[in-house]
Design an enzyme around this catalytic site. Structure first.
Site, mmCIF file in Angstrom:
data_model
loop_
_atom_site.group_PDB
_atom_site.id
_atom_site.type_symbol
_atom_site.label_atom_id
_atom_site.label_comp_id
_atom_site.label_asym_id
_atom_site.label_seq_id
_atom_site.Cartn_x
_atom_site.Cartn_y
_atom_site.Cartn_z
ATOM 1 C CB SER A 1 -0.945 0.029 1.211
ATOM 2 O OG SER A 1 -0.238 0.313 2.397
ATOM 3 C CE LYS B 1 -2.451 1.949 4.608
ATOM 4 N NZ LYS B 1 -1.751 0.780 5.128
#
EC number: 3.4.21.88
Length: 237
Positions: free
Chosen positions: A158, A196
């Site tokens: 990701s 993230k």
């Protein structure tokens, strides 16, 4: 002679490398210089490379080396408290190290042993892991101090557009706060750990991937606990 935009980009790259241990992405450069597209960044980077100010390392994402600075930035650095400029080689060591270009200043090569605290999800969050699995040596230049750092093995894709691949090892500075745009280790709802981008939106926290295949998660701030900020990356081949 460099243009104003070329100087701005070089200064931004230098500051981000000193702060994070990795060069900024082209998207981050585009935002910092207020450009509409990454094509402008590509032209600026190419111009800096052709003039001998930076060097792109082959076969590596986000791998830039600052070779030298223009006199205007060197003077600004001499006037600051943290004035000494040292070019940093980003990412892991090479099996076939190349000599630095003529005029380049030496790179620090001292190593520090850090605990690897298991895996961190760069994808769907995985159950938090807090046990030391092994230790790894990282360049001392990645660290702001010899304490309060740890490493994690990345699982998932990701964050691939930020140059962080599955199997890489990220170096994390332990801290419980972050600024918008930082790449952080976040503990979600007390049991899921993920890597993230951190973005605050009022009383909510957005955990944003660097891969369009993953949706941004927006959570109340009391559901997200920052456990550290990315300061370095070791590439796995």
């Amino acid at each position: 002679m460099l243009t104003r935009k070329q100087i701005e980009l070089l200064e931004f790259i230098q500051k981000r490398m000193a702060r994070d241990g990795i060069s900024p992405s082209f998207d981050e450069m585009k935002v910092a210089l207020d450009l509409r597209s990454k094509s402008g960044i590509h032209r600026l980077v190419t111009a800096l490379e052709e003039r001998g100010f930076i060097r792109r390392l082959p076969h590596r994402a986000r791998a830039l080396e600052i070779v030298r600075l223009p006199e205007t930035l060197m003077q600004a650095g001499r006037d600051a408290e943290d004035s000494q400029f040292t070019p940093q080689l980003i990412e892991g060591s090479r099996s076939d190290p190349q000599p630095p270009p003529r005029g380049a200043m030496p790179v620090r090569v001292d190593a520090v042993e850090l605990p690897v605290m298991g895996r961190i999800a760069a994808g769907v969050p995985i159950e938090a892991i807090s046990e030391v699995s092994h230790h790894i040596a990282v360049p001392g230049s990645m660290l702001t101090s010899r304490e309060n750092h740890y490493a994690l093995e990345v699982k998932g894709d990701s964050m691939i557009n930020a140059g962080i691949n599955d199997g890489d090892v990220v170096v994390i500075r332990e801290q419980d706060s972050a600024q918008t745009g930082d790449i952080v280790v976040a503990l979600v709802e007390g049991h899921e750990a993920t890597l993230k981008y951190y973005r605050r939106k009022g009383a909510m926290i957005a955990l944003e991937a660097a891969n369009p295949a993953y949706e941004t998660r927006i959570l109340p701030e009391d559901k997200v606990k920052v456990q550290g900020r990315l300061v370095g990356l070791i590439r796995s081949y």
